[in-house]
Write a protein that holds these residues in place. Structure first.
Motif, PDB file in Angstrom:
ATOM      1  N   PRO A  46       0.809  -1.233   0.000  1.00  0.00           N
ATOM      2  CA  PRO A  46       0.000   0.000   0.000  1.00  0.00           C
ATOM      3  C   PRO A  46       0.837   1.275   0.000  1.00  0.00           C
ATOM      4  CG  PRO A  46      -0.867  -1.590   1.579  1.00  0.00           C
ATOM      5  CD  PRO A  46       0.442  -2.136   1.101  1.00  0.00           C
ATOM      6  N   ARG A  47       2.058   1.205   0.544  1.00  0.00           N
ATOM      7  CA  ARG A  47       2.905   2.400   0.567  1.00  0.00           C
ATOM      8  C   ARG A  47       3.278   2.861  -0.841  1.00  0.00           C
ATOM      9  NH1 ARG A  47       7.353   1.417   5.422  1.00  0.00           N
ATOM     10  NH2 ARG A  47       5.854   1.283   7.152  1.00  0.00           N
ATOM     11  N   PHE A  48       3.261   1.944  -1.772  1.00  0.00           N
ATOM     12  CA  PHE A  48       3.632   2.262  -3.149  1.00  0.00           C
ATOM     13  C   PHE A  48       2.392   2.343  -4.038  1.00  0.00           C
ATOM     14  CE2 PHE A  48       7.185  -0.091  -1.250  1.00  0.00           C
ATOM     15  CZ  PHE A  48       8.188   0.852  -1.374  1.00  0.00           C
ATOM     16  N   SER A  49       1.335   2.917  -3.484  1.00  0.00           N
ATOM     17  CA  SER A  49       0.085   3.046  -4.241  1.00  0.00           C
ATOM     18  C   SER A  49       0.227   3.933  -5.470  1.00  0.00           C
ATOM     19  CB  SER A  49      -1.023   3.595  -3.335  1.00  0.00           C
ATOM     20  OG  SER A  49      -0.655   4.873  -2.823  1.00  0.00           O
ATOM     21  N   PHE A  50       1.254   4.804  -5.456  1.00  0.00           N
ATOM     22  CA  PHE A  50       1.456   5.672  -6.616  1.00  0.00           C
ATOM     23  C   PHE A  50       1.798   4.869  -7.868  1.00  0.00           C
ATOM     24  CE2 PHE A  50       5.526   5.334  -4.443  1.00  0.00           C
ATOM     25  CZ  PHE A  50       6.420   5.077  -5.475  1.00  0.00           C
ATOM     26  N   ILE A  51       2.274   3.629  -7.692  1.00  0.00           N
ATOM     27  CA  ILE A  51       2.568   2.781  -8.848  1.00  0.00           C
ATOM     28  C   ILE A  51       1.271   2.445  -9.589  1.00  0.00           C
ATOM     29  CG2 ILE A  51       3.504   0.552  -9.586  1.00  0.00           C
ATOM     30  CD1 ILE A  51       5.402   0.649  -7.248  1.00  0.00           C
TER      31      ILE A  51
ATOM     32  N   LEU B 211      -7.182  18.547  -1.842  1.00  0.00           N
ATOM     33  CA  LEU B 211      -7.960  19.701  -1.392  1.00  0.00           C
ATOM     34  C   LEU B 211      -9.085  19.294  -0.446  1.00  0.00           C
ATOM     35  CD1 LEU B 211      -8.227  21.737  -4.735  1.00  0.00           C
ATOM     36  CD2 LEU B 211      -6.704  22.150  -2.803  1.00  0.00           C
ATOM     37  N   LEU B 212      -9.536  18.038  -0.546  1.00  0.00           N
ATOM     38  CA  LEU B 212     -10.581  17.529   0.338  1.00  0.00           C
ATOM     39  C   LEU B 212     -10.012  16.931   1.620  1.00  0.00           C
ATOM     40  CD1 LEU B 212     -12.967  15.810  -2.247  1.00  0.00           C
ATOM     41  CD2 LEU B 212     -13.439  17.866  -0.913  1.00  0.00           C
ATOM     42  N   LEU B 213      -8.698  17.075   1.820  1.00  0.00           N
ATOM     43  CA  LEU B 213      -8.015  16.579   3.012  1.00  0.00           C
ATOM     44  C   LEU B 213      -8.038  15.054   3.104  1.00  0.00           C
ATOM     45  CD1 LEU B 213      -9.373  19.133   5.665  1.00  0.00           C
ATOM     46  CD2 LEU B 213      -7.250  19.262   4.355  1.00  0.00           C
ATOM     47  N   GLU B 214      -8.195  14.384   1.951  1.00  0.00           N
ATOM     48  CA  GLU B 214      -8.217  12.925   1.937  1.00  0.00           C
ATOM     49  C   GLU B 214      -6.828  12.328   1.790  1.00  0.00           C
ATOM     50  OE1 GLU B 214     -10.907  11.727  -1.106  1.00  0.00           O
ATOM     51  OE2 GLU B 214     -12.663  12.679  -0.168  1.00  0.00           O
ATOM     52  N   THR B 215      -5.846  13.140   1.466  1.00  0.00           N
ATOM     53  CA  THR B 215      -4.472  12.676   1.329  1.00  0.00           C
ATOM     54  C   THR B 215      -3.533  13.824   1.676  1.00  0.00           C
ATOM     55  OG1 THR B 215      -2.882  11.624  -0.176  1.00  0.00           O
ATOM     56  CG2 THR B 215      -4.344  13.297  -1.121  1.00  0.00           C
ATOM     57  N   THR B 216      -2.257  13.482   1.884  1.00  0.00           N
ATOM     58  CA  THR B 216      -1.272  14.483   2.277  1.00  0.00           C
ATOM     59  C   THR B 216      -0.414  14.902   1.079  1.00  0.00           C
ATOM     60  OG1 THR B 216       0.218  12.697   2.977  1.00  0.00           O
ATOM     61  CG2 THR B 216      -1.197  13.691   4.664  1.00  0.00           C
ATOM     62  N   THR B 217       0.553  15.768   1.346  1.00  0.00           N
ATOM     63  CA  THR B 217       1.324  16.372   0.261  1.00  0.00           C
ATOM     64  C   THR B 217       2.198  15.373  -0.487  1.00  0.00           C
ATOM     65  OG1 THR B 217       1.406  18.448   1.498  1.00  0.00           O
ATOM     66  CG2 THR B 217       2.958  18.207  -0.314  1.00  0.00           C
ATOM     67  N   LEU B 218       2.986  14.572   0.231  1.00  0.00           N
ATOM     68  CA  LEU B 218       3.926  13.655  -0.416  1.00  0.00           C
ATOM     69  C   LEU B 218       3.238  12.619  -1.300  1.00  0.00           C
ATOM     70  CD1 LEU B 218       6.812  12.793  -0.856  1.00  0.00           C
ATOM     71  CD2 LEU B 218       6.667  11.378   1.226  1.00  0.00           C
ATOM     72  N   PRO B 219       2.210  11.906  -0.818  1.00  0.00           N
ATOM     73  CA  PRO B 219       1.507  10.971  -1.706  1.00  0.00           C
ATOM     74  C   PRO B 219       0.909  11.643  -2.941  1.00  0.00           C
ATOM     75  CG  PRO B 219       0.923  10.537   0.576  1.00  0.00           C
ATOM     76  CD  PRO B 219       1.697  11.828   0.562  1.00  0.00           C
ATOM     77  N   THR B 220       0.449  12.888  -2.772  1.00  0.00           N
ATOM     78  CA  THR B 220      -0.113  13.616  -3.911  1.00  0.00           C
ATOM     79  C   THR B 220       0.949  13.892  -4.961  1.00  0.00           C
ATOM     80  OG1 THR B 220      -1.764  14.681  -2.486  1.00  0.00           O
ATOM     81  CG2 THR B 220      -1.319  15.726  -4.603  1.00  0.00           C
ATOM     82  N   LEU B 221       2.116  14.372  -4.519  1.00  0.00           N
ATOM     83  CA  LEU B 221       3.210  14.659  -5.454  1.00  0.00           C
ATOM     84  C   LEU B 221       3.689  13.393  -6.151  1.00  0.00           C
ATOM     85  CD1 LEU B 221       5.324  17.236  -3.401  1.00  0.00           C
ATOM     86  CD2 LEU B 221       3.867  17.697  -5.375  1.00  0.00           C
ATOM     87  N   LEU B 222       3.837  12.312  -5.401  1.00  0.00           N
ATOM     88  CA  LEU B 222       4.290  11.042  -5.991  1.00  0.00           C
ATOM     89  C   LEU B 222       3.282  10.518  -7.005  1.00  0.00           C
ATOM     90  CD1 LEU B 222       5.740   9.190  -2.855  1.00  0.00           C
ATOM     91  CD2 LEU B 222       7.021  10.187  -4.762  1.00  0.00           C
ATOM     92  N   ALA B 223       1.992  10.642  -6.697  1.00  0.00           N
ATOM     93  CA  ALA B 223       0.956  10.172  -7.618  1.00  0.00           C
ATOM     94  C   ALA B 223       0.952  10.971  -8.916  1.00  0.00           C
ATOM     95  CB  ALA B 223      -0.410  10.250  -6.941  1.00  0.00           C
ATOM     96  N   VAL B 224       1.075  12.296  -8.806  1.00  0.00           N
ATOM     97  CA  VAL B 224       1.081  13.148  -9.998  1.00  0.00           C
ATOM     98  C   VAL B 224       2.317  12.863 -10.861  1.00  0.00           C
ATOM     99  CG1 VAL B 224       1.244  15.528 -10.818  1.00  0.00           C
ATOM    100  CG2 VAL B 224      -0.323  14.964  -8.960  1.00  0.00           C
ATOM    101  N   LEU B 225       3.470  12.736 -10.236  1.00  0.00           N
ATOM    102  CA  LEU B 225       4.697  12.407 -10.975  1.00  0.00           C
ATOM    103  C   LEU B 225       4.573  11.053 -11.659  1.00  0.00           C
ATOM    104  CD1 LEU B 225       7.461  13.657  -8.491  1.00  0.00           C
ATOM    105  CD2 LEU B 225       6.816  14.684 -10.683  1.00  0.00           C
ATOM    106  N   ALA B 226       4.000  10.079 -10.963  1.00  0.00           N
ATOM    107  CA  ALA B 226       3.817   8.752 -11.540  1.00  0.00           C
ATOM    108  C   ALA B 226       2.869   8.794 -12.740  1.00  0.00           C
ATOM    109  CB  ALA B 226       3.272   7.802 -10.476  1.00  0.00           C
ATOM    110  N   GLN B 227       1.853   9.638 -12.665  1.00  0.00           N
ATOM    111  CA  GLN B 227       0.906   9.758 -13.772  1.00  0.00           C
ATOM    112  C   GLN B 227       1.569  10.338 -15.021  1.00  0.00           C
ATOM    113  OE1 GLN B 227      -1.995  12.094 -11.706  1.00  0.00           O
ATOM    114  NE2 GLN B 227      -3.219  10.339 -11.089  1.00  0.00           N
ATOM    115  N   PHE B 228       2.380  11.365 -14.846  1.00  0.00           N
ATOM    116  CA  PHE B 228       3.068  11.944 -16.003  1.00  0.00           C
ATOM    117  C   PHE B 228       4.131  10.992 -16.551  1.00  0.00           C
ATOM    118  CE2 PHE B 228       1.218  15.956 -14.538  1.00  0.00           C
ATOM    119  CZ  PHE B 228       0.874  16.525 -15.756  1.00  0.00           C
TER     120      PHE B 228
END
Length: 279
Positions: free
Chosen positions: A29-34, A98-115
């Motif tokens: 689960p820690r690597f959900s950005f994958i 923005l809905l406070l459902e996740t924090t900054t680091l997971p958000t950044l990792l997810a966006v980078l993984a998407q691009f």
């Protein structure tokens, strides 16, 4: 027909790869950005082939608009079923932030993984076209160096189109997020298909920054900054407006409800004057 069979084989290979990565990533689960990487890869890789059928298939493979719209809907439906909560869409990830459902680091990792997934999908599609399995793909391989931009209007019109389409998409998505996946996934796929087909003469309404990056940012006609203004800022603006209209405020930025006044449901009864005197 051979061109369509080759495309179906390509779609199947991409889906199997994305599903395999999803199964592997869910064990950690820690690597959900994958999962977001796989989701974005699948969406961009499949949409690039649909775009090929739209541009070339009608006159090189005898495939009409009805086929392309149906294939796009099936791609989006399959993407929703296989990827689940991994949207492959940066605006939806930012929305969770923005809905406070996740924090900054997971958000950044997810966006980078998407691009990153979008970029790898472009490379995979180019390799597939280089094989020139059909006449359609041979022509697409020749056209790949001078692809046609999806932005067919001015920057102002393009920004407005992406913003309005993103606003509609996110409002519907917010209203359906609590519904069952059996209802939510087909409706979202149908809405996405409808908006993209309706706006095909404007921006194609990608409503997804990583998808737009993979499909049109490499095409000549506009600069990277101009594309970002339309497809990134336009989509984010539409998402923010949808969140504001849906909730009345943006939890990450301010807690006060700016649009809707919430009244208390029950009124506290006032004590009688006679009772006050007794006390």
């Amino acid at each position: 027909m051979s061109g369509l069979n080759a495309s179906l084989g390509y779609f199947l290979a991409v889906v199997i790869f994305a599903a395999s990565v999803q199964i592997f990533a869910k064990k950690w689960p820690r690597f959900s950005f994958i999962c977001e990487f796989a989701s974005s890869f699948m969406l961009v890789a499949c949409w690039l082939e649909v775009q090929t059928i739209v541009e070339v298939g009608e006159w090189a493979g005898g495939l009409g608009p009805d086929v392309t719209v149906t294939m796009l809907f099936m791609v989006l439906l399959t993407h929703g079923v296989i990827c689940g909560k991994a949207s492959g869409n940066p605006t939806l990830v930012v929305q969770k932030f923005l809905l406070l459902e996740t924090t900054t680091l997971p958000t950044l990792l997810a966006v980078l993984a998407q691009f990153l997934g979008a970029h790898i999908a472009c490379l995979a599609a180019l390799y597939y076209w280089d094989l020139e399995l059909t006449d359609m793909h041979m022509i697409k391989n020749l056209m790949a160096r001078e692809c046609s931009t999806s932005l067919l209007v001015s920057l102002r019109q393009g920004f407005f189109t992406e913003c309005v389409c993103a606003l509609i998409f996110h409002l519907v998505h917010l209203n359906l997020q609590a519904r069952s996946a059996l209802i939510r996934v087909p409706l979202i796929a149908l809405l996405f298909t409808f908006l993209s087909h309706t706006a095909r003469r404007f921006t194609s309404a990608y409503m997804n920054p990583s998808l737009a990056y993979g499909l049109t940012f490499q095409c000549p006609g506009f600069t990277f900054t101009e594309y970002a203004l339309v497809y990134w800022l336009g989509s984010l603006t539409g998402m923010t407006l949808a969140l504001l209209l849906y909730m009345g405020h943006i939890p990450r930025i301010f807690a006060k409800n700016l649009l809707y006044f919430q009244k208390t449901r029950f009124k506290v009864p006032k004590a009688d004057k006679g009772e006050k005197k007794k006390h």
